[in-house]
Design a protein around this motif. Structure first.
Motif, PDB file in Angstrom:
ATOM      1  N   LYS A  84      -2.552   7.947  -8.841  1.00  0.00           N
ATOM      2  CA  LYS A  84      -2.862   8.722  -7.638  1.00  0.00           C
ATOM      3  C   LYS A  84      -2.072   8.282  -6.416  1.00  0.00           C
ATOM      4  CE  LYS A  84      -5.987  11.144  -9.755  1.00  0.00           C
ATOM      5  NZ  LYS A  84      -5.717  12.559 -10.112  1.00  0.00           N
ATOM      6  N   GLU A  85      -1.519   7.089  -6.446  1.00  0.00           N
ATOM      7  CA  GLU A  85      -0.770   6.581  -5.303  1.00  0.00           C
ATOM      8  C   GLU A  85       0.655   6.289  -5.751  1.00  0.00           C
ATOM      9  OE1 GLU A  85      -2.832   3.522  -3.203  1.00  0.00           O
ATOM     10  OE2 GLU A  85      -1.709   3.957  -1.361  1.00  0.00           O
ATOM     11  N   THR A  86       1.601   6.763  -4.959  1.00  0.00           N
ATOM     12  CA  THR A  86       3.000   6.597  -5.317  1.00  0.00           C
ATOM     13  C   THR A  86       3.831   6.216  -4.098  1.00  0.00           C
ATOM     14  OG1 THR A  86       3.423   8.964  -4.962  1.00  0.00           O
ATOM     15  CG2 THR A  86       2.913   8.261  -7.217  1.00  0.00           C
ATOM     16  N   TYR A  87       4.997   5.679  -4.389  1.00  0.00           N
ATOM     17  CA  TYR A  87       5.991   5.366  -3.380  1.00  0.00           C
ATOM     18  C   TYR A  87       7.332   5.884  -3.871  1.00  0.00           C
ATOM     19  CZ  TYR A  87       9.784   2.701  -1.307  1.00  0.00           C
ATOM     20  OH  TYR A  87      10.976   2.348  -0.718  1.00  0.00           O
ATOM     21  N   CYS A 145      12.896   0.439 -16.058  1.00  0.00           N
ATOM     22  CA  CYS A 145      11.446   0.469 -15.963  1.00  0.00           C
ATOM     23  C   CYS A 145      11.009  -0.971 -15.679  1.00  0.00           C
ATOM     24  CB  CYS A 145      10.918   0.961 -17.312  1.00  0.00           C
ATOM     25  SG  CYS A 145       9.155   0.890 -17.560  1.00  0.00           S
ATOM     26  N   ALA A 146      10.099  -1.177 -14.736  1.00  0.00           N
ATOM     27  CA  ALA A 146       9.703  -2.540 -14.385  1.00  0.00           C
ATOM     28  C   ALA A 146       8.212  -2.601 -14.053  1.00  0.00           C
ATOM     29  CB  ALA A 146      10.519  -3.040 -13.199  1.00  0.00           C
ATOM     30  N   ARG A 147       7.592  -3.688 -14.474  1.00  0.00           N
ATOM     31  CA  ARG A 147       6.190  -3.895 -14.124  1.00  0.00           C
ATOM     32  C   ARG A 147       6.105  -4.467 -12.699  1.00  0.00           C
ATOM     33  NH1 ARG A 147       2.220  -7.861 -17.524  1.00  0.00           N
ATOM     34  NH2 ARG A 147       3.114  -9.442 -16.116  1.00  0.00           N
ATOM     35  N   VAL A 148       5.110  -4.018 -11.965  1.00  0.00           N
ATOM     36  CA  VAL A 148       4.912  -4.465 -10.587  1.00  0.00           C
ATOM     37  C   VAL A 148       3.901  -5.604 -10.578  1.00  0.00           C
ATOM     38  CG1 VAL A 148       4.112  -3.770  -8.298  1.00  0.00           C
ATOM     39  CG2 VAL A 148       5.472  -2.193  -9.677  1.00  0.00           C
ATOM     40  N   SER A 149       4.309  -6.728  -9.987  1.00  0.00           N
ATOM     41  CA  SER A 149       3.413  -7.884  -9.915  1.00  0.00           C
ATOM     42  C   SER A 149       2.689  -7.953  -8.578  1.00  0.00           C
ATOM     43  CB  SER A 149       4.202  -9.171 -10.138  1.00  0.00           C
ATOM     44  OG  SER A 149       5.258  -9.277  -9.199  1.00  0.00           O
ATOM     45  N   TYR A 150       3.235  -7.275  -7.567  1.00  0.00           N
ATOM     46  CA  TYR A 150       2.618  -7.243  -6.243  1.00  0.00           C
ATOM     47  C   TYR A 150       2.904  -5.894  -5.604  1.00  0.00           C
ATOM     48  CZ  TYR A 150       1.839  -7.992  -1.280  1.00  0.00           C
ATOM     49  OH  TYR A 150       1.402  -7.857   0.012  1.00  0.00           O
ATOM     50  N   SER A 151       1.893  -5.291  -4.991  1.00  0.00           N
ATOM     51  CA  SER A 151       2.117  -4.015  -4.321  1.00  0.00           C
ATOM     52  C   SER A 151       1.280  -3.916  -3.055  1.00  0.00           C
ATOM     53  CB  SER A 151       1.787  -2.852  -5.257  1.00  0.00           C
ATOM     54  OG  SER A 151       0.416  -2.861  -5.588  1.00  0.00           O
ATOM     55  N   ASP A 152       1.894  -3.346  -2.030  1.00  0.00           N
ATOM     56  CA  ASP A 152       1.186  -3.009  -0.804  1.00  0.00           C
ATOM     57  C   ASP A 152       1.741  -1.660  -0.360  1.00  0.00           C
ATOM     58  OD1 ASP A 152       0.365  -2.662   1.892  1.00  0.00           O
ATOM     59  OD2 ASP A 152       0.017  -4.821   2.072  1.00  0.00           O
ATOM     60  N   TYR A 153       1.006  -0.594  -0.649  1.00  0.00           N
ATOM     61  CA  TYR A 153       1.501   0.756  -0.374  1.00  0.00           C
ATOM     62  C   TYR A 153       1.541   1.048   1.129  1.00  0.00           C
ATOM     63  CZ  TYR A 153       1.329   1.785  -5.339  1.00  0.00           C
ATOM     64  OH  TYR A 153       1.553   1.778  -6.691  1.00  0.00           O
ATOM     65  N   ASP A 154       0.728   0.342   1.896  1.00  0.00           N
ATOM     66  CA  ASP A 154       0.739   0.551   3.354  1.00  0.00           C
ATOM     67  C   ASP A 154       1.987  -0.069   3.974  1.00  0.00           C
ATOM     68  OD1 ASP A 154      -2.841   0.107   3.532  1.00  0.00           O
ATOM     69  OD2 ASP A 154      -1.657   1.953   3.395  1.00  0.00           O
ATOM     70  N   LEU A 155       2.302  -1.292   3.555  1.00  0.00           N
ATOM     71  CA  LEU A 155       3.476  -1.986   4.076  1.00  0.00           C
ATOM     72  C   LEU A 155       4.727  -1.646   3.272  1.00  0.00           C
ATOM     73  CD1 LEU A 155       2.001  -5.534   4.812  1.00  0.00           C
ATOM     74  CD2 LEU A 155       2.370  -3.642   6.398  1.00  0.00           C
ATOM     75  N   LYS A 156       4.549  -0.924   2.167  1.00  0.00           N
ATOM     76  CA  LYS A 156       5.670  -0.565   1.297  1.00  0.00           C
ATOM     77  C   LYS A 156       6.393  -1.815   0.805  1.00  0.00           C
ATOM     78  CE  LYS A 156       6.224   3.930   3.506  1.00  0.00           C
ATOM     79  NZ  LYS A 156       7.128   4.862   4.212  1.00  0.00           N
TER      80      LYS A 156
END
Length: 123
Positions: free
Chosen positions: A55-58, A95-106
């Motif tokens: 539901k959330e993308t960048y 293709c890469a796995r994400v270990s850290y994400s902050d969609y607000d700070l991108k």
């Protein structure tokens, strides 16, 4: 952790491709996932990120409005639909796995990558 990308190829400007990535070795549905690309002589560029529920993308500004990321957690699959491709999109796509994400700070970090699939856009 393993990823196998497919779907790359050569296409003319304005064309489309759909990249696929099958993941294994971890609980796919628990992780944000991403597509990263790297052109010859350049550093890696984060193209797109999707959260576990989809539901959330960048999207990087360079691909916004042309690329769409999606996932199928039941099949451990990640996709990237690429439309209106341009020569500057020519890269090796990972293709890469994400270990850290902050969609607000991108802000995002990756910990595991696949081998990549080549996309070449040329007339």
């Amino acid at each position: 952790v393993q990823f196998v990308e497919s779907g790359g190829g050569m296409v003319q400007p304005g064309g489309s491709l759909r990249l696929s990535c099958v993941a294994s070795g971890f609980t796919f549905s628990n992780y944000d996932m991403s597509w990263v690309r790297q052109a010859p002589g350049k550093g890696p560029e984060l193209v797109s990120v999707i959260n576990p529920g989809g539901k959330e993308t960048y999207y990087a500004d360079s691909v916004k409005g042309r690329f769409t990321i999606s996932r199928d957690n039941a099949k451990n699959m990640l996709y990237l639909q690429m439309n209106n491709l341009q020569p500057e999109d020519t890269s090796l796509y990972y293709c890469a796995r994400v270990s850290y994400s902050d969609y607000d700070l991108k802000e995002y970090e990756n910990d595991y990558w696949g081998q990549g699939t080549q996309v070449t856009v040329s007339s």
